[in-house]
Scaffold this motif. Structure first.
Motif, short mmCIF file in Angstrom:
data_model
loop_
_atom_site.label_atom_id
_atom_site.label_comp_id
_atom_site.label_asym_id
_atom_site.label_seq_id
_atom_site.Cartn_x
_atom_site.Cartn_y
_atom_site.Cartn_z
N TRP A 130 46.84 35.08 31.72
CA TRP A 130 45.16 34.83 31.83
C TRP A 130 44.81 33.88 33.07
N ARG A 136 45.28 36.16 36.20
CA ARG A 136 43.93 36.89 36.59
C ARG A 136 42.97 36.06 37.16
N TRP A 137 42.85 35.08 36.52
CA TRP A 137 41.83 34.02 36.88
C TRP A 137 42.13 33.42 38.30
N PRO A 142 41.96 37.17 41.22
CA PRO A 142 41.10 38.47 40.78
C PRO A 142 41.49 39.28 41.88
#
Lengths: 285, 259
Positions: free
Chosen positions: B246, B249-250, B253
């Protein structure tokens, strides 16, 4: 920005030779064979030639990204020993920072390089905003490169270059990956940004690499024609077409005659390269 | 994965659990085979008493600390080694000759120097986590598109600033692969280290999930509780990996779009 009074050429190649050693085989390849060239301040000079003629190598040496094997490359009489902010570059594959927005890409040189020193944050932002507007990317400041079309990406690349206010603009086939229409539009815009309509003394020096003959003739004050294996300069032609150049320029008989002359100079080699396609290795462009 | 498909994914594991339970019930009462219902009871007990959460927290804290130490060293060294050839030439032989030495093999040294408490465990974790992170950082730096570095150079940006503003973000996806691999190894070695240290501590030792497992084994022979610990270790590792993904991805992007 003020520039010293022009004394001698802006850029100079003196007996420049560049060879590469191919990895594994260890053979030496001559990329550029004894090139001499003087580029005047404020001149728009284009180097044209078939792939493998060493035109990109010459541009990289002007940028300081590569050093000549023999001879010297100099700017304002000083030998170039490495890259510097005064010689900015635009790349064929844009080379934008994918993790930065359009605005941040354009801001990059001013923020981390020497040309932004002494600018306040507000001044820097204003200049970046102006350059983004100048290339027609207003409204896309917060987009990331992957959200842009090829044409918009190269507009961003040009804005990044112009914002840093280099003395010399080096452009490595900047429009080669674009479609024909976009390319024509960007050619005209580049001339506008360069200051074609303005005072001659205000213009920056541009060295532009292309394999498109019409592009070379349309943009330039002079066209350097190179041939491959080994890469060398075979002809330097003056382009005496009036500025500003427009659509009408392309239909003038001089434009056509000059394009034809350049084509005649490199045609044989292009055909030879095309029939031997795939077998040829060597240095890029 | 849609929610409607969830039940189907659970048919096989649940079926196996039921079979296991049925088989367990045919065994004599004082058998040592752990069966699902006993494990569940033991889990409820361990969680309710707070022993398992406390032990997990202690182990997690050690992993976090060791990870931080290893990560900072690996990041700085990896960036320098990947970017500057001479640095790599000098450091690579040292790093590559230590890499095959298993973290647990260093435990005797760690205990001798640092005792049986947290410092030794952190040392083992840091050692285990260091190698995947540095190897992937170097690979990431070397894989950075040359044109991006050249673009920064022709804007006049100095080398060390390029390292921070171009090379580091461009290498981040690869660095993150190293972080995820390292987290798995770190979690593996903390349990092993605590197990081993726990034996020396004689029950009053180092704490953590590993020690807890050792105590259940050596003093109580409670297999159910050991299985609870194993499951807890696995679930925590899964949770951490999801957290890292997570975070990836943060943080990146843009990288998602390129794959």
């Amino acid at each position: 920005m003020s520039r010293p009074a022009p004394t001698g050429p802006k850029l100079r190649l003196d007996g420049v030779r560049k060879t590469f050693t191919v990895p594994r085989t260890g053979t030496n390849v001559v990329a550029v064979e004894t090139a001499d060239l003087a580029i005047e301040a404020g001149e728009f000079l284009t180097i044209v030639g078939p792939s493998g003629c060493g035109k990109s190598t010459i541009l990289n040496m002007l940028a300081g990204l590569e050093l000549p094997t023999e001879g010297t490359v100099a700017m304002d009489g000083r030998t170039i020993t490495g890259p510097a902010a005064e010689r900015g570059m635009v790349f064929q594959d844009y080379a934008l920072f994918p993790w930065k927005t359009v605005f941040e890409n354009v801001e990059f040189g001013l923020r981390y390089g020497p040309h932004g020193k002494g600018l306040s944050t507000a001044e820097r932002r204003r200049r970046v905003a102006r350059c983004v507007e100048l290339v027609g990317l207003g409204g896309s400041e917060q987009k990331y490169p992957h959200e842009l079309s090829g044409g918009m990406r190269q507009r961003c690349g040009i804005a990044r270059l112009v914002a840093n206010e280099p003395d010399v603009l080096l452009m490595d086939e900047p429009f080669a990956a674009l479609d024909a229409q976009t390319r024509i539009i960007l050619q005209e815009e580049l001339l506008r940004i360069w200051g074609e309509t303005g005072n001659r003394a205000e213009r920056r020096t541009v060295v532009f690499i292309t394999h498109a003959i019409d592009e070379a003739v349309f943009l330039s004050d002079r066209v350097v024609v190179m041939s491959a294996h080994p890469g060398r300069i075979i002809e330097i032609l003056d382009v005496d077409l009036p500025r500003p150049r427009t659509d009408a320029t392309r239909t003038r008989p001089e434009f056509q005659a000059l394009s034809q002359a350049i084509w005649n100079l490199i045609r044989d080699e292009v055909y030879r390269a095309a029939t031997a396609a795939g077998s040829a290795g060597g240095a890029r462009g | 994965m849609s929610t409607r498909r969830w039940p189907r994914y659970f048919i096989l594991p649940l079926g196996l659990l039921v079979l296991w339970q049925l088989w367990g019930m045919t065994l004599p009462a004082r058998s040592r085979a752990p069966v699902p219902l006993d494990v569940l009871a033991s889990a409820v007990d361990l969680i309710a008493s707070g022993r398992l959460p406390m032990a997990l927290l202690q182990s997690l804290g050690r992993v976090g600390l060791g990870f931080l130490v290893a990560g900072s060293i690996a990041l700085v060294l990896g960036l320098l080694m990947g970017f500057f050839r001479p640095v790599e030439r000098n450091l690579d032989p040292i790093i590559e000759s230590f890499r095959p030495v298993a973290p647990i093999a260093l435990l005797p040294l760690a205990i001798l120097w640092l005792g049986t408490g947290t410092p030794a465990a952190v040392f083992i974790v840091a050692y285990a986590a260091f190698f995947p992170m540095i190897v992937n950082t170097i690979a990431g730096v070397k894989g950075v598109e040359r044109r991006l570095v050249q673009a920064a150079q022709t804007l006049g940006v100095p080398q060390l600033t390029i390292l921070r503003t171009v090379v580091l973000p461009a290498a981040l996806p690869s660095i993150f692969i190293g972080v995820r691999l390292a987290m798995g190894l770190a979690w593996m070695s903390i349990i092993a280290a605590e197990l081993a240290v726990g034996s020396k501590g004689g029950g009053g030792g180092s704490g953590g999930v590993g020690e807890m497992m050792f105590v259940f084994y050596a003093y109580y022979i409670e297999l159910d509780s050991i299985v609870v610990c194993m499951i807890a270790v696995g679930l925590v590792a899964l949770a951490i990996d999801h957290g890292l993904r997570w975070l990836q991805r943060w943080l990146m992007p843009w990288a998602e779009q390129h794959r």
